[in-house]
Structure formats: C-alpha cells, structure tokens
Design a protein around this motif. Structure first.
Motif, mmCIF file in Angstrom:
data_model
loop_
_atom_site.group_PDB
_atom_site.id
_atom_site.type_symbol
_atom_site.label_atom_id
_atom_site.label_comp_id
_atom_site.label_asym_id
_atom_site.label_seq_id
_atom_site.Cartn_x
_atom_site.Cartn_y
_atom_site.Cartn_z
ATOM 1 N N PRO A 61 109.835 62.730 -88.735
ATOM 2 C CA PRO A 61 108.504 62.178 -89.060
ATOM 3 C C PRO A 61 107.629 61.990 -87.819
ATOM 4 C CG PRO A 61 110.188 61.065 -90.332
ATOM 5 C CD PRO A 61 110.915 61.948 -89.362
ATOM 6 N N SER A 62 108.205 61.538 -86.726
ATOM 7 C CA SER A 62 107.416 61.322 -85.517
ATOM 8 C C SER A 62 106.928 62.653 -84.949
ATOM 9 C CB SER A 62 108.241 60.574 -84.471
ATOM 10 O OG SER A 62 109.407 61.315 -84.123
ATOM 11 N N ASP A 63 107.765 63.675 -85.038
ATOM 12 C CA ASP A 63 107.351 65.001 -84.579
ATOM 13 C C ASP A 63 106.197 65.522 -85.440
ATOM 14 O OD1 ASP A 63 107.496 67.446 -83.127
ATOM 15 O OD2 ASP A 63 108.553 68.343 -84.831
ATOM 16 N N PHE A 64 106.303 65.306 -86.764
ATOM 17 C CA PHE A 64 105.200 65.706 -87.663
ATOM 18 C C PHE A 64 103.919 64.970 -87.309
ATOM 19 C CE2 PHE A 64 102.697 64.422 -91.360
ATOM 20 C CZ PHE A 64 102.182 65.649 -91.745
ATOM 21 N N ALA A 65 104.020 63.645 -87.110
ATOM 22 C CA ALA A 65 102.826 62.846 -86.830
ATOM 23 C C ALA A 65 102.141 63.331 -85.562
ATOM 24 C CB ALA A 65 103.195 61.375 -86.711
ATOM 25 N N ALA A 66 102.941 63.618 -84.517
ATOM 26 C CA ALA A 66 102.352 64.065 -83.254
ATOM 27 C C ALA A 66 101.701 65.436 -83.393
ATOM 28 C CB ALA A 66 103.430 64.090 -82.173
ATOM 29 N N SER A 67 102.414 66.381 -84.033
ATOM 30 C CA SER A 67 101.876 67.736 -84.176
ATOM 31 C C SER A 67 100.652 67.770 -85.082
ATOM 32 C CB SER A 67 102.963 68.670 -84.733
ATOM 33 O OG SER A 67 104.060 68.744 -83.857
ATOM 34 N N PHE A 68 100.768 67.107 -86.221
ATOM 35 C CA PHE A 68 99.651 67.109 -87.183
ATOM 36 C C PHE A 68 98.444 66.386 -86.599
ATOM 37 C CE2 PHE A 68 97.471 65.026 -90.817
ATOM 38 C CZ PHE A 68 96.970 66.178 -91.413
ATOM 39 N N GLY A 69 98.692 65.230 -85.959
ATOM 40 C CA GLY A 69 97.589 64.471 -85.369
ATOM 41 C C GLY A 69 96.870 65.255 -84.291
ATOM 42 N N GLY A 70 97.614 65.976 -83.458
ATOM 43 C CA GLY A 70 96.982 66.777 -82.408
ATOM 44 C C GLY A 70 96.110 67.871 -82.975
ATOM 45 N N ARG A 71 96.594 68.571 -84.007
ATOM 46 C CA ARG A 71 95.810 69.644 -84.612
ATOM 47 C C ARG A 71 94.564 69.094 -85.310
ATOM 48 N NH1 ARG A 71 101.600 72.102 -86.230
ATOM 49 N NH2 ARG A 71 101.833 73.485 -84.412
ATOM 50 N N LEU A 72 94.714 67.923 -85.916
ATOM 51 C CA LEU A 72 93.568 67.295 -86.571
ATOM 52 C C LEU A 72 92.519 66.891 -85.538
ATOM 53 C CD1 LEU A 72 93.109 66.806 -89.573
ATOM 54 C CD2 LEU A 72 93.835 64.427 -89.230
ATOM 55 N N GLN A 73 92.950 66.354 -84.408
ATOM 56 C CA GLN A 73 92.021 65.989 -83.347
ATOM 57 C C GLN A 73 91.304 67.220 -82.792
ATOM 58 O OE1 GLN A 73 91.002 63.012 -82.027
ATOM 59 N NE2 GLN A 73 92.030 62.180 -83.839
ATOM 60 N N ALA A 99 98.776 70.397 -92.640
ATOM 61 C CA ALA A 99 99.801 69.405 -92.989
ATOM 62 C C ALA A 99 101.011 70.075 -93.627
ATOM 63 C CB ALA A 99 99.207 68.356 -93.928
ATOM 64 N N ASN A 100 100.755 70.977 -94.582
ATOM 65 C CA ASN A 100 101.869 71.644 -95.260
ATOM 66 C C ASN A 100 102.716 72.462 -94.294
ATOM 67 O OD1 ASN A 100 101.089 70.590 -97.711
ATOM 68 N ND2 ASN A 100 99.923 72.408 -98.334
ATOM 69 N N GLN A 101 102.018 73.228 -93.432
ATOM 70 C CA GLN A 101 102.753 74.090 -92.513
ATOM 71 C C GLN A 101 103.475 73.277 -91.430
ATOM 72 O OE1 GLN A 101 103.093 77.434 -92.925
ATOM 73 N NE2 GLN A 101 102.015 77.031 -94.862
ATOM 74 N N THR A 102 102.836 72.184 -91.002
ATOM 75 C CA THR A 102 103.448 71.362 -89.954
ATOM 76 C C THR A 102 104.684 70.633 -90.471
ATOM 77 O OG1 THR A 102 101.273 71.041 -88.932
ATOM 78 C CG2 THR A 102 103.004 69.528 -88.253
ATOM 79 N N VAL A 103 104.610 70.089 -91.680
ATOM 80 C CA VAL A 103 105.731 69.310 -92.202
ATOM 81 C C VAL A 103 106.958 70.184 -92.446
ATOM 82 C CG1 VAL A 103 105.233 69.513 -94.686
ATOM 83 C CG2 VAL A 103 106.268 67.414 -93.784
#
Length: 640
Positions: free
Chosen positions: A322-334, A312-316
C-alpha cells in the motif's frame, strides 16, 4: 326665438368663421372691416343667435379691452381658467392668467390685434387652482361700445393634443434612432413602414421594401410562421418575443428575436401589426461558443478523471505494498497537477518545453547543480505537454530512486533540439552519469510501458540504453509545422451521414467475451492501456490500440475485428469517417468519451456510449452486448 334666415345665420357667424378660416395673420384688418357683421348683431334675433353660440361653444370665447382687462368670457373659458360657473371675471387682467414666460409675447400680440391685425399664437395659462394648460388662440380686432378697438378671440385647450404630438414625436425619434428593426404591415402581410434599424439589419431601404410582402425577408421553409402570426394578429393577440431566422438582402441568414403587436385605429378596428426585431446573431454565436467551451471543459475534466483512474488501476496492479502504491500514484498525480497548472496559465494553448522540464524535475527552492538543461524554445500543444510530462516524471522518479540523482556525485544532462530534415521533430536526450552502476532490468515495469505508450499517442518513439555508467534515453516527438500549436478542441460533428443507427438491447446471453477481437481507439495512452488490461483480463484479443484516425482506419481494413471501442475525437479529429467504415463493414462499435451524446457524430448519436471515467464492468458489459449477435437491434455482418 323665431326662425332665422340664412342671411341672419351667416351674419351672426361672420366674426367666428373669419377667425377660424384665417388663423394666421395675413395683414392688417381695420375695425370698420367688421362693421357690417357687428351692425348685424344689433338685430334681436342675431343677438340671440350670437348669445347662444357664445354660451354653448366648447371653446373659450372672450373679449379683451385694449388695456388687457377681460370684458367678457363664456362658460367654457371660465372652466379653462378654473373659475366657478357664473363667476364675475370682468375687469380681471388676462396677464394674471398667463404663465410668466409667455406674458411678454401675449402682450405684444394683443397690442398688434388692437391695432388691426388678425393673429394666431400659442401660450400656457395657469388656472386659479394652479393647473397649467397649453392654449391656442385665434384673435381679431373688435370695436367696443366705447369706440376703442379690443380683441375678440376664440381659444382652445390643446394640452392633450400637444402631449399626443410630443408622444408621437418622441416615438418617431425612438423608432428612427433604434438599432432594432421596427416594421409595420397590413393584415395581409404587406410592409407599410420600415425604419433605419430594419435597413441596417436586413439591407433593404424603405423604398425597396415598403409595399412588398414581409415574406421577402423570411426563409421559404419558415413561411408557415408568418401565416400563423397573421392568424393570431387577426384574432387581436399579442405575440411575445420568439427567436427565429430571417434573410438579409445579401442572402445572409440572421438570428432575430421578434415581438409582434396588433395595430388598431381610433375606432378600435384592427388595421395591421407592428413588429420589433432584434438581431441576436452575436448572442447566438456567444451561446454556441459557451456551449462549445462547456463541452470542451466537460470533455477535459472527464478525460483527466479517466486518466487518473487508469493510473490508479495500473499502479495498484504493480505496487508491492500500500505504501508503494501511495507513493507511486501520488507522484504521478502530482505530475499531472503541475502540468495542468502550467497549461492553465496559457489558457490551455500549450506549454513551453523548458518550463515543463523544470516542473517535473526535483530542483526544489534552488537550482540543483547536478542537473543541466539546454535547448531552443519549443512550444508543445496541451495534449503533448501532458503526455511528455508523465514521461519526464517517470524518468525523474527512476533517476531519484535508482539512478544518477540518488548519488551526490551523479549528473543529469537534458538536451534537446528541433530537426527539420523532412518534418519538424523534437529530439530530446536524457543522459545520466556518475550514479550507481546500472544493470539491465530483468522485468518490464509500468513506467517503461507508460513512456512508450505516451509517446506512441503522438507518433513518437523512445529508446532507452542501460549502460554501466548510466541510463540514456532518447525521445523523438513529431511537432506541428508551425512554431506554436494550439491544443485539441471540441468538435461538433457534421450533420451528413446515415441516420437511424440504433443502440443495443440488454444482453441475455452467456457472460463471455473470451477470444473476441476488440479494436481499441483512444488518443489517451493511459486510458487505452487501462481498457486493454480490462479486456485482456476477460480473455479478449486486442487489435491496436490505435491513437490516430489513420492508424485506426488501417486496422479496420486489414484486421479481423469483432467489435470496436472509439473515442469521440482523436487529437481534435472527428471519427465520423471511422464510424462510417465500421458500419459499412458490419462491425459493431461503441463510443468511449468524456463528451455527452451531443458531442458524438450526429449520425451515430444513438450508438452505445461509455462515459469517461467508467467502471470496469460497464466496459465489459457493453463489449459483451456488441459481440452477441442476436441481442443487437441493427444486425451487423462480421467480415470474413
């Protein structure tokens, strides 16, 4: 009644004493053999003596006619059959008082007595009020006034003694068959009994241990326990079960749960103690394993949370919106979630590479003809599988957004092999073709850094070529020498090592760590990256980060270091040696771990601990306290 001579007393008691002294039939006694005693009873004084004995005896004295009818019964006998005092029972058939299952035997024995035998036997009676009693009778023939031979018997109630015997027999059977050690000892601690369970647990036979001090099975450092136990027993106190350690004959130390009770004789005097000991070695082992598993689970959960926090820290920091963060962070979490599910199926023993690839690629509900995969079966340990899944996710995300998988004509080929020239290595090639024209990126993205750091954590390397026709990535990852590998496990550090290393006091010094050289040691690349970014934001210079114990030791010996941050173990390897080297070189350090203090090297459990996941400020505060020399309880001398 006048004074009786000794001869009169002897004659008066001849019948009764003969019956008691010879309770078992030893042959036929003819009626005339007792005639002298019977004749003696005709004297008045003797008659009175016999009458007194008959009336006062606590046992049942009765005379039975040959046909089984009562001729006479004393008061004690009336009480046993539950008749009223003074009741007329003459003429009552004795068989009516005998329990049905004993009647045939009683009748047969009665007939034998009437023929001249002297017998002893037992039977049950059922009183007039229904009470059942076990009786023991001693019977001899006696000549009645009508000239016939009947039965004179003395019968006693053995119900209570028999029940006590049965209880004792049951208790003895329980003791003999028990798997627990059941032992008795004197008040001086000398063994007096030793059952089969004790022999099984401790290895000593009864012949070997009875008569020996109980301290023979007690470790010397625990002899004080026995002294305390004996002191309490002498005060008549019961000792509820407590857990301790005992010694087997072969020297093994056995975990036992012991209960101790005082033993008393019939008069209530203390005569010793009984011990019941249960072997709880397996239970202790299971408890230790449970704590091990809980510690490992706790470590993994906290490490996972810390990894998520780092992502999360590195992605943000690199997100454009915000939408770019949500997509990138969500994909890595999945990506992490899918790999966790795959590892759970194998109880975290590892994951097979082809399954890992399928989970990270966008196959959907059917096979994507644009993607081809080929290679041998390769089992990766849990940590390597997690890190490689992030690498595959980053490559797949880039291919979908910008590369071959963004075009229907594009193709992706994933091939891998295992090389064994010098050591076993996985060589994986990711090749994209047929997509948009590729150009070399002008800046280095987080995905590229994540790929490199994830592989470096396992001694691996990667190379990415941006060719016009497509991206080619080659991954080389060292493998264990065995075909399969088990993931890292919780490690309980050894107890040896220096003691008394203290923690840190709260700092009252200026809030600055700029320019300080900080060694970062962690085998989770994302967490290490996050720590590095946080420290660099404060102006620190980073040494490392090191992902292996060997690399960390090399850096400590060759670099100038002001302070160090250590993971509690590195891929299952403890960091005791590294901590000892840091102490020897006077370099302050703190642990950054998902374990609690019980999971740290025992000699250094009082050192500062940053628990994963951690707030950024906690990391900075601990580093600041370490590098401000006069705030440290145990002074460290910086190397020159």
């Amino acid at each position: 009644m006048g004074r009786l001579s000794v001869g009169q007393v002897q004659r008066a008691g001849a019948v009764i004493s003969a019956m008691k002294d010879d309770p078992v039939s030893e042959g036929i006694s003819h009626p005339d053999q007792s005639s002298d005693a019977i004749e003696g009873c005709r004297f008045e004084n003797d008659r009175q003596l016999l009458e007194a004995i008959f009336e006062a005896s606590p046992e049942c004295i009765k005379i039975v006619a040959p046909d089984g009818r009562l001729v006479r019964m004393n008061p004690s006998g009336l009480g046993m059959v539950e008749a009223e005092p003074g009741a007329e029972v003459e003429g009552t058939m004795v068989l009516s008082l005998i329990a049905p299952e004993f009647r045939d035997a009683w009748q047969a024995n009665h007939e034998r007595v009437c023929k001249g035998e002297r017998l002893m036997w037992t039977f049950d009676i059922i009183g007039l009020r229904g009470t059942r009693r076990r009786m023991e009778t001693h019977a001899v023939p006696i000549r009645l006034l009508d000239g016939q031979t009947g039965q004179l018997s003395i019968t006693r109630d053995i119900t209570v003694p028999r029940e006590n015997e049965l209880k004792a027999a049951r208790l003895a059977a329980i003791i003999a068959s028990s798997d627990d050690a059941i032992v008795s000892k004197t008040l001086d601690g000398i063994v007096t009994t030793w059952n089969a369970g004790a022999e099984k647990i401790f290895g000593y036979t009864a012949d070997e241990i009875i008569g020996q001090p109980i301290t023979r099975i007690i470790p010397s450092e625990l002899h004080y326990e026995e002294e305390e136990i004996l002191a309490r027993i002498r005060r008549g106190l019961h000792i509820d079960h407590f857990e301790t350690v005992r010694l087997a004959k072969d020297g093994r130390r056995i975990d036992v749960s012991v209960t101790i009770s005082p033993m008393r004789d019939k008069s209530g005097n203390l005569i010793g103690a009984s011990k019941v000991g249960r072997d709880i070695t397996e239970r202790k082992h299971a408890e230790g394993l449970q704590q091990l598993l809980i510690g490992e689970l706790n470590h993994r959960v906290k490490n996972t949370l810390a990894t998520v926090q780092s992502i999360a820290n590195q992605t943000v920091h690199r997100a454009k919106s915000p939408s770019d963060f949500a997509a990138s962070f969500g994909g890595r979490l999945q990506s992490l979630a899918k790999t966790h599910s795959l590892l759970t199926q194998s109880t975290w023993q590892g994951a097979e590479l082809s399954e890992l690839i399928r989970d990270q690629l966008p196959f959907g509900d059917s096979e994507d003809e644009r993607i081809t995969c080929s290679g041998p079966l390769v089992m990766l340990n849990a940590q390597a599988a997690l890190h490689l899944s992030l690498v595959l996710h980053e490559l797949a995300t880039n291919a979908i957004k910008h590369g071959a998988l963004s075009d229907r004509r594009g193709r992706l080929s994933i091939r891998w092999m295992v090389r064994t020239e010098t050591e076993r290595k996985l060589v994986l090639q990711w090749q994209e073709r047929g997509g948009p024209t590729v150009t070399v990126p002008q800046s280095r993205g987080f995905g590229t850094t994540l790929i490199e750091k994830s592989l470096e954590a396992h001694g691996g390397v990667t190379s990415i070529r941006y060719e016009a026709e497509g991206v080619t990535c080659e991954v080389i990852l060292p493998l264990p020498e065995t075909e399969t590998s088990i993931g890292g496990s919780y490690h309980r550090p050894p107890t040896e090592g220096p003691q008394g290393v203290k923690g840190l006091k709260s700092s009252q010094q200026p809030n600055t760590v700029a320019g300080k050289r900080i060694l970062v040691v962690d085998d989770e690349p994302l967490i290490a990256m996050d720590m590095v970014a946080s420290l660099e934001d404060e102006g620190c210079e980073i040494v490392g980060p090191a992902t292996t114990l060997r690399r960390a030791l090399t850096l400590v010996e060759t670099e100038d270091i002001d302070a160090a941050l250590l993971d509690a173990n590195l891929a299952g390897d403890p960091v005791d040696e590294l901590a000892a080297v840091l102490v020897r070189r006077g370099i302050p350090f703190a642990f950054v771990s998902g374990y609690g203090r019980e999971g740290l090297p025992q000699a250094y459990q009082q050192m500062p601990l940053i628990r994963k996941p951690f707030p950024r400020q906690r990391l900075i505060d601990v580093v600041r306290e370490m590098v401000i020399q006069d705030s440290i309880v145990v002074p460290f001398r910086k190397t020159t």
